[in-house]
Design an enzyme around this catalytic site. Structure first.
Site, PDB file in Angstrom:
ATOM      1  N   CYS A   1     -38.887  21.003 -80.737  1.00 42.88           N
ATOM      2  CA  CYS A   1     -40.094  20.414 -80.125  1.00 42.88           C
ATOM      3  C   CYS A   1     -41.301  20.495 -81.047  1.00 42.88           C
ATOM      4  O   CYS A   1     -42.189  19.639 -80.987  1.00 42.88           O
ATOM      5  CB  CYS A   1     -40.455  21.151 -78.837  1.00 42.88           C
ATOM      6  SG  CYS A   1     -39.107  21.919 -77.965  1.00 42.88           S
TER       7      CYS A   1
ATOM      8  N   ASP B   1     -39.345  26.512 -73.773  1.00 44.86           N
ATOM      9  CA  ASP B   1     -38.593  26.814 -72.565  1.00 44.86           C
ATOM     10  C   ASP B   1     -37.085  26.781 -72.763  1.00 44.86           C
ATOM     11  O   ASP B   1     -36.360  27.586 -72.176  1.00 44.86           O
ATOM     12  CB  ASP B   1     -38.982  25.834 -71.451  1.00 44.86           C
ATOM     13  CG  ASP B   1     -40.379  26.101 -70.916  1.00 44.86           C
ATOM     14  OD1 ASP B   1     -41.092  26.926 -71.517  1.00 44.86           O
ATOM     15  OD2 ASP B   1     -40.762  25.489 -69.909  1.00 44.86           O
TER      16      ASP B   1
ATOM     17  N   CYS C   1     -43.932  21.235 -77.100  1.00 44.28           N
ATOM     18  CA  CYS C   1     -43.138  21.770 -76.001  1.00 44.28           C
ATOM     19  C   CYS C   1     -43.963  21.929 -74.729  1.00 44.28           C
ATOM     20  O   CYS C   1     -45.185  21.958 -74.744  1.00 44.28           O
ATOM     21  CB  CYS C   1     -42.503  23.099 -76.390  1.00 44.28           C
ATOM     22  SG  CYS C   1     -41.191  23.589 -75.246  1.00 44.28           S
ATOM     23  N   ASP C   2     -43.255  22.104 -73.623  1.00 46.44           N
ATOM     24  CA  ASP C   2     -43.764  21.966 -72.266  1.00 46.44           C
ATOM     25  C   ASP C   2     -45.173  22.490 -72.008  1.00 46.44           C
ATOM     26  O   ASP C   2     -46.068  21.748 -71.623  1.00 46.44           O
ATOM     27  CB  ASP C   2     -42.809  22.658 -71.288  1.00 46.44           C
ATOM     28  CG  ASP C   2     -41.429  22.034 -71.304  1.00 46.44           C
ATOM     29  OD1 ASP C   2     -41.243  21.035 -72.007  1.00 46.44           O
ATOM     30  OD2 ASP C   2     -40.544  22.539 -70.603  1.00 46.44           O
ATOM     31  N   LYS C   3     -45.393  23.780 -72.174  1.00 49.38           N
ATOM     32  CA  LYS C   3     -46.684  24.357 -71.765  1.00 49.38           C
ATOM     33  C   LYS C   3     -47.790  24.087 -72.764  1.00 49.38           C
ATOM     34  O   LYS C   3     -48.975  24.234 -72.443  1.00 49.38           O
ATOM     35  CB  LYS C   3     -46.549  25.878 -71.555  1.00 49.38           C
ATOM     36  CG  LYS C   3     -45.447  26.276 -70.594  1.00 49.38           C
ATOM     37  CD  LYS C   3     -45.545  25.550 -69.273  1.00 49.38           C
ATOM     38  CE  LYS C   3     -44.320  25.754 -68.415  1.00 49.38           C
ATOM     39  NZ  LYS C   3     -43.080  25.176 -68.951  1.00 49.38           N
TER      40      LYS C   3
ATOM     41  N   CYS D   1     -37.534  17.663 -75.592  1.00 50.26           N
ATOM     42  CA  CYS D   1     -36.386  17.221 -74.798  1.00 50.26           C
ATOM     43  C   CYS D   1     -36.561  15.778 -74.343  1.00 50.26           C
ATOM     44  O   CYS D   1     -37.636  15.379 -73.898  1.00 50.26           O
ATOM     45  CB  CYS D   1     -36.207  18.125 -73.584  1.00 50.26           C
ATOM     46  SG  CYS D   1     -35.806  19.831 -74.024  1.00 50.26           S
TER      47      CYS D   1
ATOM     48  N   SER E   1     -37.234  23.732 -64.107  1.00 48.26           N
ATOM     49  CA  SER E   1     -37.401  22.898 -65.291  1.00 48.26           C
ATOM     50  C   SER E   1     -37.534  21.443 -64.864  1.00 48.26           C
ATOM     51  O   SER E   1     -37.006  21.023 -63.829  1.00 48.26           O
ATOM     52  CB  SER E   1     -36.180  23.061 -66.193  1.00 48.26           C
ATOM     53  OG  SER E   1     -36.117  22.013 -67.134  1.00 48.26           O
TER      54      SER E   1
END
Length: 574
Positions: free
Chosen positions: A56, A88, A129-131, A201, A477
């Site tokens: 990521c 994650d 990435c996510d956060k 992702c 998720s």
């Protein structure tokens, strides 16, 4: 434009570059090779979450360099720095996931401290990435200096046995393997091909959901969320982002001019329309909190309820982020929603124009199958639904994209941590019709509000994804599918109804009506409450203990400070 366009006496960087008393400060900049002219330009922080933790983030430094070129070409002085990420996919399924949501706050706080400490005038943020995506957007709104967000791009899809796959297929493969439906060799082959490039992702999981949000809310350039991470066109968007932030600085357009109540509603709309991650119901309230806007889980859910589900994306659908890019990117989704009357087109964006103006020349291709017209949606209501009831007075959230049945009733099977639940699932110690409950995993109880992808994916891999429901005060998720309900509040640690559940209690879920109820009398719950106390928590020091002490409820975004409403002096005005 050139440096003379900007009045440094009104910019934060004057505190480190202007006047005789700042000679020591300027000496440091000369040491780093800056010229006198560059020192007296506006300073622009270019922050990325580059690291070697996961794909990521691995392409972010390249894009940060391109953003710096754009700043420099527009006669600003870029100052690059990095912040952390907790990825994650790597943190999933073990104690490391307790760090994930906490990292969002650390990202926002560390960016704030770097910008404050060095008095930067504007900001370009590059996240993967996510956060890291909401964390950067939170810091932009908190600091309120002219800012442009840039997504680092998605991963390319993997190919396995003639079909596109993502990392979620590998998580579900673990379940198939445990059920005897996949050999060691097949699982190994899948893991080797699922993630073929740099990038986040590929499905409509949290990273791509928040990337869509960045365009819908107006903090990112139109189309910038689309190109996969390896594509060189990402660098062109990075250069353009650097130039755009200088234009915002010249025009005096700040994040809080962009992130309004209407813009937050636009953001929630694209989450629902794409069947996005339930984590958006945490992140949008947190971004709103930085601006001092009341916009909690129930406000998000209200938008979800009125929004059609139109993008057929994994995990509930067929396609991945690259497929969206191939048909024209996020603007195509926004155009469909705007033309259907589901967006506020008059919201300001980082282009200096309205969302509607940005989309004026976008054409919706009727011949593609990735995004449906709003006149013939996949479903009339959004792919994500808010719930409320006697088990969740402070709300809960569920992704219904791709689900056939929206009602479920069954007996509770309670676990006080994810590890115990995963072991039970792995060994098949559950019955068809059970409601698996994982509690003490909320913001305080975890601490850290872990995601449960390992457990939910194992259920789906075993073929039980439609046969059981799963409820938690933790998170799921964006890759989770099935009847999986998260963010149940109040959480168990503070004595919410989920803490009083016992094995066999009947739970009723109706995602169509938006209800989540416990079929136990108030008198019985009161008796149970008299003897209830939370389990001991071993996290008594370090960042997790600090987080537990500071964090608020999931309903309000699991935030850790008083936010924009309590602000006395805004950083941008120092």
């Amino acid at each position: 434009m050139d440096a003379k366009t900007f009045d440094k006496s009104k910019l934060p960087s004057r505190h480190v570059t202007e006047g005789p008393e700042r000679a020591p400060h300027r000496s440091y900049y000369y040491a780093m090779g800056l010229t006198e002219e560059e020192i007296h330009r506006p300073f622009v922080g270019v922050v990325s979450c580059w690291n070697e933790a996961a794909p990521c983030n691995i392409a972010l430094m390249r894009q940060a360099q391109a953003a710096k070129m754009g700043v420099n070409e527009a006669h600003g002085t870029p100052r690059e720095f990095c912040t952390i990420t907790v990825t994650d996919g790597i943190a999933m399924g073990h104690e490391g996931m307790k760090s994930s949501l906490v990292s969002r706050e650390v990202i926002a706080d560390s960016i704030e401290l770097t910008m404050r400490g060095h008095c930067y005038d504007a900001m370009v943020g590059v996240a993967g990435c996510d956060k890291s995506l909401p964390g950067m957007m939170m810091s932009m709104v908190r600091l309120n200096v002219p800012s442009v967000f840039l997504y680092g791009g998605s991963i390319l899809p993997g190919r396995y046995k003639g079909r596109d796959v993502t990392v979620v297929d590998v998580f579900e493969g673990v379940g198939q393997h445990s059920a005897g439906n996949m050999t060691d060799e097949e699982l190994h082959e899948l893991e080797c091909v699922a993630c073929p490039s740099a990038g986040s992702c590929g499905g409509q999981f949290t990273a791509n959901t928040m990337a869509c949000v960045s365009e819908a809310i107006g903090l990112a350039l139109p189309g910038s969320a689309g190109a996969p991470a390896p594509y060189e066109s990402r660098d062109e968007y990075a250069v353009a982002s650097g130039k755009a932030v200088m234009s915002l600085l010249a025009q005096g357009i700040r994040p809080r001019d962009i992130v309004t109540r209407k813009a937050l509603e636009n953001a929630a709309t694209i989450v629902a329309a794409t069947g996005g991650s339930t984590n958006a119901a945490l992140h949008l309230p947190a971004i709103a909190h930085e601006a001092g806007i009341d916009f909690d889980l129930f406000d998000v859910a209200e938008v979800f309820k009125r929004t059609p589900y139109i993008a057929d994306l994994k995990p509930g659908g067929k396609y991945v982020a690259k497929d969206v890019y191939d048909i024209g990117g996020v603007p195509v989704i926004l155009k469909a929603l705007l033309d259907g009357g589901f967006l506020h087109g008059d919201c300001m964006t980082v282009t200096g124009k309205s969302l509607g103006d940005n989309l004026e020349d976008v054409k919706f291709d009727e011949n593609q199958k990735v995004v449906y017209p709003v006149s013939t949606p996949i479903s009339l209501t959004g792919g994500v639904v808010g719930l409320k009831g006697s088990l969740a007075p402070d709300g809960a959230i569920v992704k219904v994209a791709g689900m056939k049945t929206l009602q479920f009733r069954g007996p509770a099977r309670c676990f006080d941590c994810e590890e115990d639940a995963f072991r039970a699932v792995e060994s098949g110690a559950y019955e068809k019709g059970d409601v698996i409950v994982i509690r003490y995993e909320g913001p305080k109880g975890g601490p850290g509000m872990r995601e449960m992808l390992s457990t939910t994916a194992a259920l789906y891999g075993q073929g039980a994804g439609e046969d059981v429901a799963l409820i938690t005060d933790g998170r799921f998720s964006g890759g989770t599918r099935g009847f999986c309900i998260g963010h149940v509040g109040p959480e168990a640690w503070v004595g919410g109804p989920i803490a009083l559940l016992r094995d066999g209690d009947m739970i009723s879920i109706d995602a169509e009506a938006g209800t989540l109820d416990l079929e136990v009398s108030e008198d019985e719950l009161a008796r149970r409450r008299e003897s209830w106390q939370p389990p001991s928590n071993p996290y008594q020091s370090g960042v997790l203990a600090k987080y537990r002490d500071q964090v608020g409820p999931a309903r309000s975004g699991a935030v850790t400070h008083a936010g924009g409403k309590a602000e006395v002096v805004c950083y941008a005005d120092i």
